[in-house]
Design an enzyme around this catalytic site. Structure first.
Site, PDB file in Angstrom:
ATOM      1  CB  CYS A 107      50.369  34.295  34.801  1.00 48.68           C
ATOM      2  SG  CYS A 107      50.702  32.823  35.524  1.00 48.68           S
ATOM      3  N   PRO A 133      47.199  45.761  33.398  1.00 50.50           N
ATOM      4  CG  PRO A 133      46.193  47.464  32.229  1.00 50.50           C
ATOM      5  CD  PRO A 133      46.348  45.955  32.279  1.00 50.50           C
ATOM      6  CG  ASN A 151      42.829  32.226  41.198  1.00 54.16           C
ATOM      7  OD1 ASN A 151      44.146  32.422  41.549  1.00 54.16           O
ATOM      8  ND2 ASN A 151      42.526  32.064  40.042  1.00 54.16           N
ATOM      9  NE  ARG A 157      46.793  40.744  37.990  1.00 55.02           N
ATOM     10  CZ  ARG A 157      46.675  42.011  37.552  1.00 55.02           C
ATOM     11  NH1 ARG A 157      48.131  42.582  37.144  1.00 55.02           N
ATOM     12  NH2 ARG A 157      45.954  43.210  37.117  1.00 55.02           N
TER      13      ARG A 157
HETATM   14  N1  EPU Z   1      42.326  44.740  33.670  1.00 57.67           N
HETATM   15  C1  EPU Z   1      42.878  46.004  33.685  1.00 57.67           C
HETATM   16  N2  EPU Z   1      42.985  46.877  34.604  1.00 57.67           N
HETATM   17  C2  EPU Z   1      42.771  46.568  35.866  1.00 57.67           C
HETATM   18  C3  EPU Z   1      42.320  45.264  36.241  1.00 57.67           C
HETATM   19  C4  EPU Z   1      42.043  44.294  35.076  1.00 57.67           C
HETATM   20  O1  EPU Z   1      42.951  46.226  32.244  1.00 57.67           O
HETATM   21  O2  EPU Z   1      43.205  47.186  36.761  1.00 57.67           O
HETATM   22  C5  EPU Z   1      42.186  43.812  32.675  1.00 57.67           C
HETATM   23  C6  EPU Z   1      43.283  42.382  32.501  1.00 57.67           C
HETATM   24  O3  EPU Z   1      44.518  43.016  32.218  1.00 57.67           O
HETATM   25  C7  EPU Z   1      42.417  41.659  31.979  1.00 57.67           C
HETATM   26  C8  EPU Z   1      40.675  41.823  32.405  1.00 57.67           C
HETATM   27  O4  EPU Z   1      40.817  43.139  32.755  1.00 57.67           O
HETATM   28  O5  EPU Z   1      42.442  41.545  30.675  1.00 57.67           O
HETATM   29  C9  EPU Z   1      40.023  41.236  33.396  1.00 57.67           C
HETATM   30  O6  EPU Z   1      41.055  40.854  34.360  1.00 57.67           O
HETATM   31  P1  EPU Z   1      40.605  40.667  35.743  1.00 57.67           P
HETATM   32  O7  EPU Z   1      41.291  41.910  36.619  1.00 57.67           O
HETATM   33  O8  EPU Z   1      39.335  39.957  36.132  1.00 57.67           O
HETATM   34  O9  EPU Z   1      41.556  39.381  36.179  1.00 57.67           O
HETATM   35  P2  EPU Z   1      42.606  39.334  37.674  1.00 57.67           P
HETATM   36  O10 EPU Z   1      41.633  39.676  38.742  1.00 57.67           O
HETATM   37  O11 EPU Z   1      43.764  39.889  37.150  1.00 57.67           O
HETATM   38  C10 EPU Z   1      41.863  36.855  38.204  1.00 57.67           C
HETATM   39  C11 EPU Z   1      42.496  35.490  38.387  1.00 57.67           C
HETATM   40  C12 EPU Z   1      42.905  34.965  36.887  1.00 57.67           C
HETATM   41  C13 EPU Z   1      41.727  34.699  36.007  1.00 57.67           C
HETATM   42  C14 EPU Z   1      40.909  35.934  35.951  1.00 57.67           C
HETATM   43  C15 EPU Z   1      39.566  35.905  35.177  1.00 57.67           C
HETATM   44  C16 EPU Z   1      43.283  35.646  40.496  1.00 57.67           C
HETATM   45  C17 EPU Z   1      44.779  35.936  41.339  1.00 57.67           C
HETATM   46  N3  EPU Z   1      43.730  35.815  39.199  1.00 57.67           N
HETATM   47  O12 EPU Z   1      42.697  37.652  37.309  1.00 57.67           O
HETATM   48  O13 EPU Z   1      43.689  33.716  37.403  1.00 57.67           O
HETATM   49  O14 EPU Z   1      42.046  34.170  34.864  1.00 57.67           O
HETATM   50  O15 EPU Z   1      40.579  36.724  37.384  1.00 57.67           O
HETATM   51  O16 EPU Z   1      38.755  35.103  36.048  1.00 57.67           O
HETATM   52  O17 EPU Z   1      42.302  35.475  41.253  1.00 57.67           O
HETATM   53  C18 EPU Z   1      45.129  32.000  36.840  1.00 57.67           C
HETATM   54  O18 EPU Z   1      44.689  31.526  38.090  1.00 57.67           O
HETATM   55  O19 EPU Z   1      46.018  31.280  36.396  1.00 57.67           O
HETATM   56  C19 EPU Z   1      44.640  33.314  36.648  1.00 57.67           C
HETATM   57  C20 EPU Z   1      45.198  34.053  35.563  1.00 57.67           C
END
Ligand code: EPU
Length: 443
Positions: A118, A124, A24, A94
């Site tokens: 995933c 969203p 990440n 993603r």
């Molecule tokens: N969310 C929204 N709208 C948005 C963005 C996020 O509703 O525009 C929601 C998400 O659906 C979730 C929450 O807000 O329920 C938090 O999501 P966040 O955006 O913080 O997560 P992410 O950026 O999509 C990254 C990592 C994830 C990790 C999370 C939490 C990457 C590529 N992915 O996801 O990693 O679990 O932050 O730290 O950096 C993994 O490596 O398996 C993985 C899923």
């Protein structure tokens, strides 16, 4: 190939492992490299499915990105010509959505379909869209073809102020990428504090970006160009560290994990010790080991520095070996228990329940639907259970890690289908586990 792992479980894992670079961090550093005026060399990049997919996607746009040595990647965005990412590539990862930053920087426009990645809830991207709008980027969505289209009115992105109503890890990184080459100052409020974001800040700062962090705010003074002549080294993967720690304790073994940055997993270490797991420092490494009968320990996930959502699936496996009932409350994603059904196939006793939450909008990181009802955001694990072998199906990366772990504890031979999902995020996990005594092979 069957795309499966076969594991003969019941053996304590003993030995030493080295961590790979953080998935990440590497994904974002590679994307941010496309903003540079110079080619960028990145070291300690894990050779995993997600990185390969990202490199393919960059090449499909006319950019250059490839492995030039074992864990070294060279990225050159100067030849990017195409402004549209094909569905085929975007649907695989993603982070494809973050390519809007280099496309807008280089071409002033970009077209990207709804991202993949995933399946852990609806995921969203409204917060990313809000980032773009706060920086005066015009964005529209076409339901007929599933594409987001973004364009600039002026030649450069314009700095502005944006505040995440609810923070987002990749949202914070995206805002950084958009603003570091914008015209003027950008203030980004209510950011996430994940260490992978610090990695990106360091990378950009070393290349000439002006970024200041004050508590949960980033202040970015846009610069005209970013450049570097020295390689950047990706930090070790804290999720892999936690995964190996759980393999050590759950199999009643002992693993010395090298290249670990203990501060980034301190919450995990504290909870593991509370449950009875052994942790000790060995010069620059940490040793994780089975210490005594584990006791049931309740966990609630959260954003950094709380117990990370990525750790909860393998943690649930550990709790099947603890004496008593433990609970696990997921607050970051609204659907991250896909592994429960699979663990039940091995004999785990796990029930869903809905914790009483008075202020769901404050507690949960995901968007709360209009009727406000959240179902089954928690599970109760009844331990201790003797797990037996079975045939399991992986649905997401961390769920896959939990299945490898469960199969390593279980007596007999288990088959885990969907090896490629695990290989998206874990570099050579079969070889690393074999080196510490696991009977695992890919078929
Ligand atoms: N969310 C929204 N709208 C948005 C963005 C996020 O509703 O525009 C929601 C998400 O659906 C979730 C929450 O807000 O329920 C938090 O999501 P966040 O955006 O913080 O997560 P992410 O950026 O999509 C990254 C990592 C994830 C990790 C999370 C939490 C990457 C590529 N992915 O996801 O990693 O679990 O932050 O730290 O950096 C993994 O490596 O398996 C993985 C899923």
């Amino acid at each position: 190939m069957e795309d499966a792992y076969i594991i003969h479980g019941g053996k304590p894992l003993i030995g030493e492992v080295r961590l790979s670079g953080a998935k990440n961090s590497a994904l974002k550093v590679i994307i941010a490299s496309l903003l540079f005026d110079t080619p960028v060399t990145i070291q300690n990049v894990p050779h995993i499915g997600d990185i390969n997919d990202l490199l393919t996607l960059i090449n499909s746009l006319g950019g250059k990105a490839r492995f030039t040595a074992q864990n070294q990647v060279m990225v050159d965005g100067s030849s990017i010509k195409k402004d549209t990412i094909a569905f085929l590539y975007a649907s695989k990862i993603r982070v494809s959505f973050m390519l809007f930053a280099p496309l807008l920087y280089r071409l002033g426009k970009g077209n990207i379909p709804n991202p993949g990645g995933c399946r852990i809830g609806s995921r969203p991207i409204d917060r990313h869209i809000e980032c773009m709008r706060a920086l005066n980027i015009h964005v529209s969505y076409s339901e007929s073809d599933g594409y987001y289209r973004a364009s600039l009115e002026k030649t450069r992105i314009q700095g502005g102020t944006l505040r995440f109503k609810k923070s987002s890890h990749t949202g914070t990184e995206f805002a950084l990428m958009l603003s570091c080459c914008a015209e003027g100052e950008t203030v980004i409020e209510n950011i996430c504090l994940e260490p992978e974001i610090d990695d990106l800040v360091l990378f950009l700062t070393q290349a000439g970006a002006h970024i200041q962090k004050k508590d949960k705010t980033l202040i970015v003074q846009g610069v005209k160009k970013l450049s570097t002549d020295s390689p950047y080294y990706i930090s070790p993967d804290r999720n892999e560290a936690v995964t190996f720690a759980l393999f050590a304790v759950a199999t009643k073994g002992s693993l010395i994990v090298h290249d670990i940055n203990a501060i980034n997993i301190q919450t995990f270490i504290d909870v593991l010790k509370k449950a009875g797991g052994g942790v000790e420092h060995e010069s620059s490494a940490l040793r994780f080991y089975y210490n005594r009968q584990l006791s049931a320990t309740d966990v609630t996930t959260g954003v950094h520095p709380r117990f990370m959502t990525d750790w909860q699936a393998p943690w649930a496996v550990l709790m099947t070996q603890a004496e008593g009932d433990s609970t696990l409350h997921e607050t970051v994603f609204e659907n991250r228990f896909s592994y429960v059904e699979e663990l039940r196939k091995l004999g785990a006793h796990i029930d869903y329940f809905s914790p009483l939450v008075h202020n769901p909008n404050d507690i949960y990181q995901f968007n709360i639907s209009k009727n406000g009802a959240q179902k089954h955001q928690a599970i109760r694990i009844h331990g201790k259970t003797l797990l037996h072998n079975g045939v399991l199906q992986v649905s997401d990366l961390r769920a896959g890690a939990s299945m490898l772990l469960a199969a390593s504890i279980a007596e007999g031979e288990s088959i885990i289908r969907g090896a490629s999902v695990i290989d998206r995020g874990y570099e050579s996990i079969d070889k690393k586990l074999q080196s510490v005594g696991a009977l695992i092979k890919k078929v």
